[in-house]
Scaffold this motif. Structure first.
Motif, mmCIF file in Angstrom:
data_model
loop_
_atom_site.group_PDB
_atom_site.id
_atom_site.type_symbol
_atom_site.label_atom_id
_atom_site.label_comp_id
_atom_site.label_asym_id
_atom_site.label_seq_id
_atom_site.Cartn_x
_atom_site.Cartn_y
_atom_site.Cartn_z
ATOM 1 N N THR A 29 5.273 -0.226 -7.041
ATOM 2 C CA THR A 29 4.871 -0.660 -8.378
ATOM 3 C C THR A 29 5.806 -1.768 -8.833
ATOM 4 O O THR A 29 6.804 -2.058 -8.180
ATOM 5 C CB THR A 29 4.937 0.505 -9.380
ATOM 6 N N ALA A 30 5.518 -2.365 -9.989
ATOM 7 C CA ALA A 30 6.379 -3.425 -10.517
ATOM 8 C C ALA A 30 7.770 -2.880 -10.838
ATOM 9 O O ALA A 30 8.775 -3.564 -10.668
ATOM 10 C CB ALA A 30 5.748 -4.041 -11.759
ATOM 11 N N GLU A 31 7.845 -1.630 -11.296
ATOM 12 C CA GLU A 31 9.136 -1.014 -11.628
ATOM 13 C C GLU A 31 9.903 -0.562 -10.388
ATOM 14 O O GLU A 31 11.117 -0.558 -10.374
ATOM 15 C CB GLU A 31 8.924 0.191 -12.554
ATOM 16 N N ALA A 32 9.178 -0.153 -9.358
ATOM 17 C CA ALA A 32 9.804 0.328 -8.126
ATOM 18 C C ALA A 32 9.132 -0.335 -6.928
ATOM 19 O O ALA A 32 8.297 0.272 -6.253
ATOM 20 C CB ALA A 32 9.693 1.846 -8.032
ATOM 21 N N PRO A 33 9.446 -1.614 -6.649
ATOM 22 C CA PRO A 33 8.813 -2.298 -5.520
ATOM 23 C C PRO A 33 9.166 -1.640 -4.193
ATOM 24 O O PRO A 33 10.267 -1.154 -4.009
ATOM 25 C CB PRO A 33 9.356 -3.718 -5.600
ATOM 26 N N ARG A 34 8.194 -1.647 -3.292
ATOM 27 C CA ARG A 34 8.398 -1.060 -1.974
ATOM 28 C C ARG A 34 7.573 -1.848 -0.966
ATOM 29 O O ARG A 34 6.415 -2.134 -1.202
ATOM 30 C CB ARG A 34 7.958 0.398 -1.988
ATOM 31 N N GLN A 35 8.209 -2.164 0.152
ATOM 32 C CA GLN A 35 7.569 -2.996 1.167
ATOM 33 C C GLN A 35 7.088 -2.157 2.353
ATOM 34 O O GLN A 35 7.764 -1.237 2.789
ATOM 35 C CB GLN A 35 8.568 -4.046 1.675
ATOM 36 N N ASP A 36 5.928 -2.520 2.863
ATOM 37 C CA ASP A 36 5.433 -1.986 4.128
ATOM 38 C C ASP A 36 5.362 -3.172 5.082
ATOM 39 O O ASP A 36 4.520 -4.054 4.920
ATOM 40 C CB ASP A 36 4.049 -1.347 3.936
ATOM 41 N N ARG A 37 6.264 -3.218 6.065
ATOM 42 C CA ARG A 37 6.319 -4.332 7.016
ATOM 43 C C ARG A 37 5.266 -4.100 8.090
ATOM 44 O O ARG A 37 5.202 -3.039 8.703
ATOM 45 C CB ARG A 37 7.722 -4.396 7.624
ATOM 46 N N ARG A 38 4.422 -5.088 8.305
ATOM 47 C CA ARG A 38 3.337 -4.976 9.287
ATOM 48 C C ARG A 38 3.490 -6.057 10.349
ATOM 49 O O ARG A 38 3.947 -7.151 10.052
ATOM 50 C CB ARG A 38 1.992 -5.102 8.594
ATOM 51 N N MET A 39 3.077 -5.741 11.554
ATOM 52 C CA MET A 39 3.140 -6.689 12.668
ATOM 53 C C MET A 39 1.775 -6.749 13.336
ATOM 54 O O MET A 39 1.115 -5.727 13.502
ATOM 55 C CB MET A 39 4.206 -6.277 13.651
ATOM 56 N N VAL A 40 1.376 -7.947 13.712
ATOM 57 C CA VAL A 40 0.062 -8.164 14.300
ATOM 58 C C VAL A 40 0.226 -8.990 15.574
ATOM 59 O O VAL A 40 0.974 -9.963 15.593
ATOM 60 C CB VAL A 40 -0.856 -8.925 13.310
ATOM 61 N N ILE A 41 -0.478 -8.592 16.636
ATOM 62 C CA ILE A 41 -0.484 -9.342 17.887
ATOM 63 C C ILE A 41 -1.935 -9.542 18.301
ATOM 64 O O ILE A 41 -2.755 -8.624 18.191
ATOM 65 C CB ILE A 41 0.286 -8.607 18.997
#
Length: 135
Positions: free
Chosen positions: A117-129
């Motif tokens: 959320t805007a208050e608690a940002p969190r990233q999901d790193r994705r990789m594509v081949i």
């Protein structure tokens, strides 16, 4: 410029035998995205692409974190064989490359997707081949 749901999208699901008991969905309000792209030619065999975009221009005043709506990218093209790409997706970096010959193509990329959320940002790193054999 892209306009989504021009004039707002309203749903009328209250008519007919099966729709009488269904709660009417909330209307989808119109939104506007704006972007600009430049395609400079650097040399005889080198080209570039630069793009910057902002989503939801009409509701930007209500946004507390403008980085979530912004995107930018740079691609360098060397002889239509090697492509390198870098950019930002929201507040997260992106990168990738492509190697393309007449019959084969290989691409690899990584990007971060916002899942918080805007208050608690969190990233999901994705990789594509991707590998393709072309004919």
């Amino acid at each position: 410029v892209v306009i989504h749901d021009v004039g707002d999208t309203n749903y009328q699901l209250t008519n007919g035998i099966f729709y009488k008991s269904i709660t009417k969905p909330t209307p989808v309000l119109q939104s506007v995205d704006a972007a600009i792209a430049l395609f400079p030619i650097i040399g005889n065999r080198t080209r570039a692409s630069f793009t910057i975009e902002y989503r939801g221009v009409t509701t930007a005043s209500a946004e507390t974190d403008h980085y979530r709506r912004g995107h930018l990218g740079l691609e360098l093209n060397f002889s239509d064989i090697l492509f390198t790409r870098v950019g930002m997706n929201g507040r997260y970096w992106t990168a990738g490359f492509e190697f393309a010959l007449e019959r084969i193509q290989f691409q690899a990329a990584t990007y971060g997707e916002e899942i918080g959320t805007a208050e608690a940002p969190r990233q999901d790193r994705r990789m594509v081949i991707k590998f393709a054999f072309r004919f």
